[in-house]
Motif scaffolding. Structure first.
Motif, PDB file in Angstrom:
ATOM      1  N   LEU A 175       0.831  -1.209   0.000  1.00 30.14           N
ATOM      2  CA  LEU A 175       0.000   0.000   0.000  1.00 30.14           C
ATOM      3  C   LEU A 175       0.866   1.259   0.000  1.00 30.14           C
ATOM      4  O   LEU A 175       0.531   2.254  -0.662  1.00 30.14           O
ATOM      5  CB  LEU A 175      -0.927  -0.015   1.218  1.00 30.14           C
ATOM      6  CG  LEU A 175      -2.040  -1.073   1.200  1.00 30.14           C
ATOM      7  CD1 LEU A 175      -2.800  -1.077   2.524  1.00 30.14           C
ATOM      8  CD2 LEU A 175      -3.005  -0.822   0.037  1.00 30.14           C
ATOM      9  N   SER A 176       1.989   1.203   0.711  1.00 25.66           N
ATOM     10  CA  SER A 176       2.904   2.358   0.690  1.00 25.66           C
ATOM     11  C   SER A 176       3.488   2.566  -0.698  1.00 25.66           C
ATOM     12  O   SER A 176       3.594   3.715  -1.186  1.00 25.66           O
ATOM     13  CB  SER A 176       4.024   2.149   1.718  1.00 25.66           C
ATOM     14  OG  SER A 176       3.506   2.041   3.037  1.00 25.66           O
ATOM     15  N   ASP A 177       3.875   1.477  -1.365  1.00 22.95           N
ATOM     16  CA  ASP A 177       4.405   1.593  -2.728  1.00 22.95           C
ATOM     17  C   ASP A 177       3.340   2.128  -3.682  1.00 22.95           C
ATOM     18  O   ASP A 177       3.622   2.961  -4.555  1.00 22.95           O
ATOM     19  CB  ASP A 177       4.901   0.229  -3.207  1.00 22.95           C
ATOM     20  CG  ASP A 177       6.149  -0.220  -2.460  1.00 22.95           C
ATOM     21  OD1 ASP A 177       6.885   0.652  -1.970  1.00 22.95           O
ATOM     22  OD2 ASP A 177       6.368  -1.446  -2.359  1.00 22.95           O
ATOM     23  N   ILE A 178       2.117   1.639  -3.534  1.00 22.66           N
ATOM     24  CA  ILE A 178       1.032   2.110  -4.414  1.00 22.66           C
ATOM     25  C   ILE A 178       0.784   3.599  -4.204  1.00 22.66           C
ATOM     26  O   ILE A 178       0.631   4.363  -5.176  1.00 22.66           O
ATOM     27  CB  ILE A 178      -0.247   1.287  -4.130  1.00 22.66           C
ATOM     28  CG1 ILE A 178      -0.058  -0.161  -4.584  1.00 22.66           C
ATOM     29  CG2 ILE A 178      -1.447   1.900  -4.846  1.00 22.66           C
ATOM     30  CD1 ILE A 178      -1.182  -1.085  -4.177  1.00 22.66           C
ATOM     31  N   GLN A 179       0.765   4.032  -2.971  1.00 23.12           N
ATOM     32  CA  GLN A 179       0.550   5.456  -2.692  1.00 23.12           C
ATOM     33  C   GLN A 179       1.693   6.305  -3.238  1.00 23.12           C
ATOM     34  O   GLN A 179       1.467   7.389  -3.805  1.00 23.12           O
ATOM     35  CB  GLN A 179       0.410   5.666  -1.184  1.00 23.12           C
ATOM     36  CG  GLN A 179       0.052   7.105  -0.785  1.00 23.12           C
ATOM     37  CD  GLN A 179      -0.136   7.261   0.715  1.00 23.12           C
ATOM     38  OE1 GLN A 179       0.053   6.299   1.462  1.00 23.12           O
ATOM     39  NE2 GLN A 179      -0.522   8.453   1.156  1.00 23.12           N
ATOM     40  N   ALA A 180       2.930   5.820  -3.107  1.00 24.19           N
ATOM     41  CA  ALA A 180       4.077   6.570  -3.621  1.00 24.19           C
ATOM     42  C   ALA A 180       4.024   6.696  -5.137  1.00 24.19           C
ATOM     43  O   ALA A 180       4.315   7.764  -5.702  1.00 24.19           O
ATOM     44  CB  ALA A 180       5.374   5.896  -3.184  1.00 24.19           C
ATOM     45  N   LEU A 181       3.622   5.634  -5.820  1.00 24.44           N
ATOM     46  CA  LEU A 181       3.525   5.688  -7.279  1.00 24.44           C
ATOM     47  C   LEU A 181       2.375   6.585  -7.726  1.00 24.44           C
ATOM     48  O   LEU A 181       2.469   7.266  -8.759  1.00 24.44           O
ATOM     49  CB  LEU A 181       3.354   4.270  -7.846  1.00 24.44           C
ATOM     50  CG  LEU A 181       4.557   3.322  -7.696  1.00 24.44           C
ATOM     51  CD1 LEU A 181       4.209   1.946  -8.244  1.00 24.44           C
ATOM     52  CD2 LEU A 181       5.782   3.876  -8.399  1.00 24.44           C
ATOM     53  N   GLN A 182       1.280   6.566  -6.990  1.00 24.68           N
ATOM     54  CA  GLN A 182       0.144   7.418  -7.361  1.00 24.68           C
ATOM     55  C   GLN A 182       0.468   8.903  -7.200  1.00 24.68           C
ATOM     56  O   GLN A 182      -0.102   9.748  -7.898  1.00 24.68           O
ATOM     57  CB  GLN A 182      -1.071   7.046  -6.526  1.00 24.68           C
ATOM     58  CG  GLN A 182      -1.676   5.697  -6.877  1.00 24.68           C
ATOM     59  CD  GLN A 182      -2.808   5.297  -5.949  1.00 24.68           C
ATOM     60  OE1 GLN A 182      -2.975   5.896  -4.857  1.00 24.68           O
ATOM     61  NE2 GLN A 182      -3.594   4.306  -6.340  1.00 24.68           N
ATOM     62  N   GLN A 183       1.358   9.232  -6.280  1.00 27.33           N
ATOM     63  CA  GLN A 183       1.706  10.627  -6.036  1.00 27.33           C
ATOM     64  C   GLN A 183       2.775  11.153  -6.993  1.00 27.33           C
ATOM     65  O   GLN A 183       3.095  12.345  -6.953  1.00 27.33           O
ATOM     66  CB  GLN A 183       2.190  10.786  -4.595  1.00 27.33           C
ATOM     67  CG  GLN A 183       1.087  10.587  -3.554  1.00 27.33           C
ATOM     68  CD  GLN A 183       1.606  10.679  -2.134  1.00 27.33           C
ATOM     69  OE1 GLN A 183       2.815  10.774  -1.904  1.00 27.33           O
ATOM     70  NE2 GLN A 183       0.684  10.638  -1.154  1.00 27.33           N
ATOM     71  N   LEU A 184       3.319  10.290  -7.824  1.00 21.91           N
ATOM     72  CA  LEU A 184       4.348  10.743  -8.764  1.00 21.91           C
ATOM     73  C   LEU A 184       3.733  11.672  -9.800  1.00 21.91           C
ATOM     74  O   LEU A 184       2.635  11.419 -10.331  1.00 21.91           O
ATOM     75  CB  LEU A 184       4.993   9.541  -9.459  1.00 21.91           C
ATOM     76  CG  LEU A 184       5.843   8.618  -8.578  1.00 21.91           C
ATOM     77  CD1 LEU A 184       6.364   7.442  -9.404  1.00 21.91           C
ATOM     78  CD2 LEU A 184       7.004   9.373  -7.964  1.00 21.91           C
ATOM     79  N   GLN A 185       4.448  12.749 -10.117  1.00 21.37           N
ATOM     80  CA  GLN A 185       4.033  13.674 -11.165  1.00 21.37           C
ATOM     81  C   GLN A 185       4.711  13.262 -12.470  1.00 21.37           C
ATOM     82  O   GLN A 185       5.864  13.599 -12.731  1.00 21.37           O
ATOM     83  CB  GLN A 185       4.414  15.108 -10.776  1.00 21.37           C
ATOM     84  CG  GLN A 185       3.734  15.626  -9.524  1.00 21.37           C
ATOM     85  CD  GLN A 185       2.218  15.767  -9.718  1.00 21.37           C
ATOM     86  OE1 GLN A 185       1.737  16.019 -10.835  1.00 21.37           O
ATOM     87  NE2 GLN A 185       1.469  15.607  -8.624  1.00 21.37           N
ATOM     88  N   LEU A 186       3.995  12.547 -13.280  1.00 26.40           N
ATOM     89  CA  LEU A 186       4.556  12.059 -14.545  1.00 26.40           C
ATOM     90  C   LEU A 186       4.571  13.179 -15.585  1.00 26.40           C
ATOM     91  O   LEU A 186       3.629  13.980 -15.660  1.00 26.40           O
ATOM     92  CB  LEU A 186       3.739  10.883 -15.060  1.00 26.40           C
ATOM     93  CG  LEU A 186       3.687   9.645 -14.142  1.00 26.40           C
ATOM     94  CD1 LEU A 186       2.833   8.556 -14.780  1.00 26.40           C
ATOM     95  CD2 LEU A 186       5.082   9.128 -13.861  1.00 26.40           C
ATOM     96  N   PRO A 187       5.618  13.288 -16.363  1.00 27.85           N
ATOM     97  CA  PRO A 187       5.667  14.309 -17.414  1.00 27.85           C
ATOM     98  C   PRO A 187       4.594  14.053 -18.472  1.00 27.85           C
ATOM     99  O   PRO A 187       4.299  12.887 -18.796  1.00 27.85           O
ATOM    100  CB  PRO A 187       7.078  14.170 -17.984  1.00 27.85           C
ATOM    101  CG  PRO A 187       7.500  12.786 -17.634  1.00 27.85           C
ATOM    102  CD  PRO A 187       6.840  12.454 -16.338  1.00 27.85           C
ATOM    103  N   PRO A 188       4.015  15.120 -19.035  1.00 24.67           N
ATOM    104  CA  PRO A 188       2.959  14.943 -20.059  1.00 24.67           C
ATOM    105  C   PRO A 188       3.553  14.557 -21.409  1.00 24.67           C
ATOM    106  O   PRO A 188       3.643  15.384 -22.335  1.00 24.67           O
ATOM    107  CB  PRO A 188       2.285  16.310 -20.085  1.00 24.67           C
ATOM    108  CG  PRO A 188       3.368  17.264 -19.709  1.00 24.67           C
ATOM    109  CD  PRO A 188       4.254  16.558 -18.732  1.00 24.67           C
ATOM    110  N   ILE A 189       3.977  13.306 -21.525  1.00 26.47           N
ATOM    111  CA  ILE A 189       4.674  12.870 -22.734  1.00 26.47           C
ATOM    112  C   ILE A 189       3.772  12.965 -23.968  1.00 26.47           C
ATOM    113  O   ILE A 189       4.198  13.392 -25.038  1.00 26.47           O
ATOM    114  CB  ILE A 189       5.194  11.433 -22.552  1.00 26.47           C
ATOM    115  CG1 ILE A 189       6.161  11.363 -21.363  1.00 26.47           C
ATOM    116  CG2 ILE A 189       5.896  10.941 -23.812  1.00 26.47           C
ATOM    117  CD1 ILE A 189       7.370  12.242 -21.495  1.00 26.47           C
ATOM    118  N   SER A 190       2.514  12.571 -23.817  1.00 25.67           N
ATOM    119  CA  SER A 190       1.611  12.605 -24.984  1.00 25.67           C
ATOM    120  C   SER A 190       1.402  14.031 -25.468  1.00 25.67           C
ATOM    121  O   SER A 190       1.371  14.295 -26.678  1.00 25.67           O
ATOM    122  CB  SER A 190       0.278  11.961 -24.619  1.00 25.67           C
ATOM    123  OG  SER A 190      -0.325  12.644 -23.513  1.00 25.67           O
ATOM    124  N   SER A 191       1.275  14.977 -24.552  1.00 27.25           N
ATOM    125  CA  SER A 191       1.117  16.383 -24.948  1.00 27.25           C
ATOM    126  C   SER A 191       2.381  16.905 -25.615  1.00 27.25           C
ATOM    127  O   SER A 191       2.317  17.646 -26.616  1.00 27.25           O
ATOM    128  CB  SER A 191       0.775  17.223 -23.716  1.00 27.25           C
ATOM    129  OG  SER A 191       0.685  18.596 -24.055  1.00 27.25           O
TER     130      SER A 191
END
Length: 348
Positions: A175-191
């Motif tokens: 659950l800690s790993d899932i929360q950490a991944l969900q909080q990541l700000q991914l770059p808008p690659i498609s844009s």
């Protein structure tokens, strides 16, 4: 003394005597003819009879040789067949022994697997380990954060169905790993890809600083194969030719030929394409370098007062402020907890 005279023969006696002599001569003649006939028959018949005897003897000898050869072949065939049968029996025995050995090994393996997987805890831990390893591959090898999230969420849901208190630390780590991944700000690659693709389409219509000579229609319709060749030529010199934006030099205002103008447009297109490829691979350094070169080319060789050139420069400046590096975590807490559980768990 008186001499006795021979008695005279009578005519009848003489006649009988002559007939007797004639019979004797005829009998002798018949005997001679019979002897001659016998000799003649023996002269002609004896060689043929001898030849027949020799042929019969040869045939008998050949028959005996054939029978001997047939018997010898039959004996050899029987011996060969016996040897083949013995070999087959040996191979069959070896095969049967090998099959029995394999069956025993398979049974032993099945027993080992049953022992290892008899405990639901051991099976759940093994499955969780595989899923956590898969999530790590999605993060660091494939750089696919959403896929890693889906894998970890599925692993945590499977552990929750076990309702085993031993899995509480592992579930908390997941659950800690899932929360950490969900909080990541991914770059808008498609844009970013969309903006760079639109800019590449506008390059051929952007006006250059020089007004003469005008690009020919043949240059505008250059084939994709020539463009690809120029692309790989520019790729070899790209990394060693990074530049910064500078004021316009007098040589930048020189009149360029149609081929030179086409080369400038292709160079700008390639720089935008390199920036897009670097963004897709989350390589922030190459991405910023390609954008810097594209902005420098746009400033040096294209007409700055043109609205399209100004808009393109603004879009490039905006894109350069974005960081395309993937903010992936250095490690997963789930992996560390699994290592501790493997040490204490006997069944895994």
């Amino acid at each position: 003394m008186s001499e006795q005279l021979p008695a005279e023969h009578t005519p009848e006696q003489n006649k009988e005597k002559k007939s007797g002599n004639l019979v004797a001569w005829l009998s002798m003649l018949l005997n001679l003819l019979l002897a001659a006939a016998i000799a003649l028959v023996l002269y002609w018949v004896w060689p043929q009879w001898s030849g027949l005897q020799q042929r019969q003897q040869q045939l008998t000898e050949q028959q005996q040789l054939s029978q001997s050869a047939a018997q010898q072949q039959q004996q050899e065939f029987s011996q060969s067949l016996e040897q083949q049968l013995a070999g087959l029996k040996t191979e069959l025995a070896e095969t049967s022994a090998l099959l029995q050995q394999q069956q025993m090994q398979l049974q032993a393996l099945q027993q080992d697997q049953q022992k290892q997987l008899s405990s639901s805890t051991a099976w759940a831990l093994w499955q969780s380990q595989q899923l956590v390893q898969l999530a790590g591959q999605k993060i660091w090898l494939e750089q696919d954060i959403p896929a890693a999230l889906r894998v970890l969420v599925g692993a945590e849901e499977q552990l929750s169905q076990q309702q085993d208190p031993a899995f509480v630390p592992l579930r908390q780590a997941m659950l800690s790993d899932i929360q950490a991944l969900q909080q990541l700000q991914l770059p808008p690659i498609s844009s970013i890809q969309l903006d760079l693709a639109q800019l590449r389409q506008l390059v051929q219509n952007l006006p250059l600083r020089q007004s003469e000579p005008v690009l020919q229609q043949v240059a505008d319709t250059a084939s994709a194969q020539d463009w690809q060749g120029r692309f790989w030529q520019q790729w070899g010199t790209f990394w060693g030719s990074l530049v910064q934006v500078r004021p316009t030099a007098p040589e930048d205002l020189a009149v360029l030929s149609a081929e030179q103008q086409l080369s400038l447009r292709n160079t700008l297109t390639q720089q935008l394409l390199l920036a897009e490829l670097a963004a897709v691979k989350y390589q922030n350094g190459p991405y910023q370098s390609a954008l810097q070169q594209a902005m420098d080319s746009l400033q040096r060789y294209f007409r700055p007062a043109d609205p399209q050139v100004q808009q393109s420069a603004d879009r490039l400046a905006k894109l350069s402020t974005l960081n395309v590096m993937l903010p992936a975590p250095s490690r997963l807490q789930s992996s560390e907890v699994l290592k501790e559980l493997k040490v204490t768990e006997k069944g895994l």
